[in-house]
Scaffold this motif. Sequence first.
Motif, PDB file in Angstrom:
ATOM      1  N   ASP A   1       4.423  -5.336  -1.885  1.00  0.00           N
ATOM      2  CA  ASP A   1       4.646  -4.487  -3.054  1.00  0.00           C
ATOM      3  C   ASP A   1       5.657  -3.416  -2.681  1.00  0.00           C
ATOM      4  O   ASP A   1       5.361  -2.489  -1.922  1.00  0.00           O
ATOM      5  CB  ASP A   1       3.329  -3.862  -3.505  1.00  0.00           C
ATOM      6  CG  ASP A   1       3.491  -2.999  -4.751  1.00  0.00           C
ATOM      7  OD1 ASP A   1       4.617  -2.937  -5.287  1.00  0.00           O
ATOM      8  OD2 ASP A   1       2.502  -2.392  -5.177  1.00  0.00           O
ATOM      9  N   LYS A   2       6.860  -3.540  -3.213  1.00  0.00           N
ATOM     10  CA  LYS A   2       7.963  -2.628  -2.874  1.00  0.00           C
ATOM     11  C   LYS A   2       7.835  -1.280  -3.581  1.00  0.00           C
ATOM     12  O   LYS A   2       8.569  -0.349  -3.263  1.00  0.00           O
ATOM     13  CB  LYS A   2       9.305  -3.280  -3.227  1.00  0.00           C
ATOM     14  CG  LYS A   2       9.562  -4.585  -2.483  1.00  0.00           C
ATOM     15  CD  LYS A   2      10.970  -5.098  -2.716  1.00  0.00           C
ATOM     16  CE  LYS A   2      11.154  -5.645  -4.097  1.00  0.00           C
ATOM     17  NZ  LYS A   2      12.500  -6.241  -4.288  1.00  0.00           N
ATOM     18  N   LYS A   3       6.919  -1.180  -4.518  1.00  0.00           N
ATOM     19  CA  LYS A   3       6.723   0.070  -5.266  1.00  0.00           C
ATOM     20  C   LYS A   3       5.637   0.934  -4.633  1.00  0.00           C
ATOM     21  O   LYS A   3       5.786   2.158  -4.529  1.00  0.00           O
ATOM     22  CB  LYS A   3       6.354  -0.250  -6.711  1.00  0.00           C
ATOM     23  CG  LYS A   3       6.108   0.982  -7.577  1.00  0.00           C
ATOM     24  CD  LYS A   3       5.775   0.569  -9.002  1.00  0.00           C
ATOM     25  CE  LYS A   3       5.459   1.773  -9.884  1.00  0.00           C
ATOM     26  NZ  LYS A   3       5.105   1.362 -11.270  1.00  0.00           N
ATOM     27  N   HIS A   4       4.546   0.289  -4.191  1.00  0.00           N
ATOM     28  CA  HIS A   4       3.411   1.042  -3.643  1.00  0.00           C
ATOM     29  C   HIS A   4       3.317   0.944  -2.119  1.00  0.00           C
ATOM     30  O   HIS A   4       2.445   1.548  -1.521  1.00  0.00           O
ATOM     31  CB  HIS A   4       2.099   0.551  -4.272  1.00  0.00           C
ATOM     32  CG  HIS A   4       2.046   0.721  -5.764  1.00  0.00           C
ATOM     33  ND1 HIS A   4       2.369  -0.288  -6.640  1.00  0.00           N
ATOM     34  CD2 HIS A   4       1.720   1.797  -6.520  1.00  0.00           C
ATOM     35  CE1 HIS A   4       2.241   0.149  -7.880  1.00  0.00           C
ATOM     36  NE2 HIS A   4       1.840   1.412  -7.841  1.00  0.00           N
ATOM     37  N   TYR A   5       4.165   0.118  -1.521  1.00  0.00           N
ATOM     38  CA  TYR A   5       4.306   0.049  -0.056  1.00  0.00           C
ATOM     39  C   TYR A   5       3.045  -0.447   0.655  1.00  0.00           C
ATOM     40  O   TYR A   5       2.482   0.227   1.511  1.00  0.00           O
ATOM     41  CB  TYR A   5       4.738   1.418   0.509  1.00  0.00           C
ATOM     42  CG  TYR A   5       5.980   1.959  -0.149  1.00  0.00           C
ATOM     43  CD1 TYR A   5       7.205   1.317  -0.031  1.00  0.00           C
ATOM     44  CD2 TYR A   5       5.920   3.125  -0.914  1.00  0.00           C
ATOM     45  CE1 TYR A   5       8.349   1.811  -0.658  1.00  0.00           C
ATOM     46  CE2 TYR A   5       7.053   3.624  -1.547  1.00  0.00           C
ATOM     47  CZ  TYR A   5       8.266   2.960  -1.419  1.00  0.00           C
ATOM     48  OH  TYR A   5       9.387   3.447  -2.044  1.00  0.00           O
ATOM     49  N   PHE A   6       2.623  -1.644   0.291  1.00  0.00           N
ATOM     50  CA  PHE A   6       1.567  -2.308   1.045  1.00  0.00           C
ATOM     51  C   PHE A   6       1.691  -3.820   0.835  1.00  0.00           C
ATOM     52  O   PHE A   6       2.487  -4.288   0.006  1.00  0.00           O
ATOM     53  CB  PHE A   6       0.166  -1.797   0.680  1.00  0.00           C
ATOM     54  CG  PHE A   6      -0.287  -2.056  -0.738  1.00  0.00           C
ATOM     55  CD1 PHE A   6      -0.904  -3.257  -1.077  1.00  0.00           C
ATOM     56  CD2 PHE A   6      -0.136  -1.084  -1.719  1.00  0.00           C
ATOM     57  CE1 PHE A   6      -1.343  -3.488  -2.368  1.00  0.00           C
ATOM     58  CE2 PHE A   6      -0.579  -1.301  -3.016  1.00  0.00           C
ATOM     59  CZ  PHE A   6      -1.186  -2.517  -3.344  1.00  0.00           C
ATOM     60  N   ILE A   7       0.917  -4.586   1.604  1.00  0.00           N
ATOM     61  CA  ILE A   7       0.909  -6.040   1.478  1.00  0.00           C
ATOM     62  C   ILE A   7      -0.485  -6.501   1.074  1.00  0.00           C
ATOM     63  O   ILE A   7      -1.478  -5.827   1.342  1.00  0.00           O
ATOM     64  CB  ILE A   7       1.318  -6.733   2.795  1.00  0.00           C
ATOM     65  CG1 ILE A   7       0.331  -6.397   3.920  1.00  0.00           C
ATOM     66  CG2 ILE A   7       2.741  -6.368   3.185  1.00  0.00           C
ATOM     67  CD1 ILE A   7       0.560  -7.190   5.199  1.00  0.00           C
ATOM     68  N   THR A   8      -0.548  -7.655   0.417  1.00  0.00           N
ATOM     69  CA  THR A   8      -1.834  -8.160  -0.036  1.00  0.00           C
ATOM     70  C   THR A   8      -1.755  -9.653  -0.288  1.00  0.00           C
ATOM     71  O   THR A   8      -0.680 -10.205  -0.538  1.00  0.00           O
ATOM     72  CB  THR A   8      -2.279  -7.466  -1.330  1.00  0.00           C
ATOM     73  OG1 THR A   8      -3.568  -7.954  -1.713  1.00  0.00           O
ATOM     74  CG2 THR A   8      -1.299  -7.732  -2.463  1.00  0.00           C
ATOM     75  N   TYR A   9      -2.903 -10.306  -0.229  1.00  0.00           N
ATOM     76  CA  TYR A   9      -3.027 -11.627  -0.814  1.00  0.00           C
ATOM     77  C   TYR A   9      -3.151 -11.445  -2.322  1.00  0.00           C
ATOM     78  O   TYR A   9      -3.508 -10.366  -2.805  1.00  0.00           O
ATOM     79  CB  TYR A   9      -4.270 -12.348  -0.295  1.00  0.00           C
ATOM     80  CG  TYR A   9      -4.163 -12.900   1.106  1.00  0.00           C
ATOM     81  CD1 TYR A   9      -3.016 -13.562   1.547  1.00  0.00           C
ATOM     82  CD2 TYR A   9      -5.229 -12.786   1.996  1.00  0.00           C
ATOM     83  CE1 TYR A   9      -2.929 -14.077   2.828  1.00  0.00           C
ATOM     84  CE2 TYR A   9      -5.159 -13.314   3.276  1.00  0.00           C
ATOM     85  CZ  TYR A   9      -3.996 -13.948   3.688  1.00  0.00           C
ATOM     86  OH  TYR A   9      -3.922 -14.456   4.950  1.00  0.00           O
TER      87      TYR A   9
END
Length: 433
Positions: free
Chosen positions: A142-150
């Motif tokens: 997520d380039k807006k909130h700065y994290f990764i997720t499944y």
Amino acid sequence: MKYKILFIGLFFSSLSLYNCQDKENKSFFEKKQINMNIENIFPILVKQIEAGNDQKYSCYSEYGKEDLDALISIEDTLLKNNGYKIPKKEIFNDKIKNIFGRIIDNNSENQYLKIDTNEELICNKELKFYPYSVDAQYLYVDKKHYFITYFYALPQILDYIKLYPDIKIYEEEDIIIKDEIEKVQVKASQWKDDNDLHKNRNFNKQLLISRNKYLFNDDKSHFPWLVTHDEYFMESLVTVFGYTEDKRLLEWAFKKQGFKYVKYPSDKILENFGKFLWTKQCNGEIKIHDTTLNLIKELLVPSSQSGNEVNILYLAEYINYLSNEDKDIPLDFSQKAKLIATLLAFGEQYKYNKEYGYNQMFLGKFIHYQDIEKKYKKEFEKNNYYNIPNLKKWFLEAEQEKDMFENDQTLSDDPQPMDYLYKATYKKGPFSK
């Protein structure tokens, strides 16, 4: 209206894993940095509940970007409520590049970057929106909130019955699917049928928090949990994506392989060993991992009890594997030559260390048995031996030495590194003879 109020109140309480942390449990509306539209999430939740969770019958077929958007807004709150510190854009971008080898374009209209964790497909950059499943193990950045997720379905991250009790009416009717192959009607499973949903939901939350805090907040306290509960992903960061800058992670992944003495190791073992030495990036360039060589050097102590001499043996075996033209290695000749030169220089240093004295196990064997046509030597010369310290000097010296196996009738036409180790002057290790 009363259900919306209940939904909002319970919604916030579910997003904190640590209820005893009063500072985290401030009123939902006091957290001004959290921008979540509950009314946009609820219809998505209902749609997903009505679709059920039976992957065999395409329960995810109607999911799209709006489903991921809803998930992201929930997870953004979950992370913040559990101490995740939003990294600066430049730091986050650098981490994504260094860890996953992907470059974030902040001028792109796409909010997300999809990373395929399948080793054969990591360079597939096509952005598609499909929830996590056996066939789609995608990570989303997520380039807006700065994290990764499944890409989880909302019931996999939210206790939807607790949040909105009357939502169970959307699961009262069975989901009947016509099996076109068997020509019968079958009942598809629903979220309410999953007895492990609560346990898996808590795991998904912890996974999200631990991964992001470890990777982007440098919170090392999550390392023990991750290598215990997220073993495959943590190992793949090193062996698939080539992230070797985290020394603790690298050493854990390397030792986990348990490379043991095998006189003639299989191609599979050598391929696994090679994953720690280099990575072919999506732009076609190779990245040689000096960090792994430094680790091997640290582990290699002159002690018969260490057992880490095997790493030097595997290094010599891997050079033999690389120079064998019959092996299917995804490198062109120039890339292979540079990698071999780097490994030769690393191994040859121990010939000049009186604690080891590996003699001709590296350059000697390479010159006399692996580079018969001198094509690698020509490539080394053309590239000035890649300016690797001592390599040219050591190479020329090794050329002047007589082959210690020239008249040894007990050896094959291509002596293996173990044969050279037997001939070495090394006295203390378990491979001495």
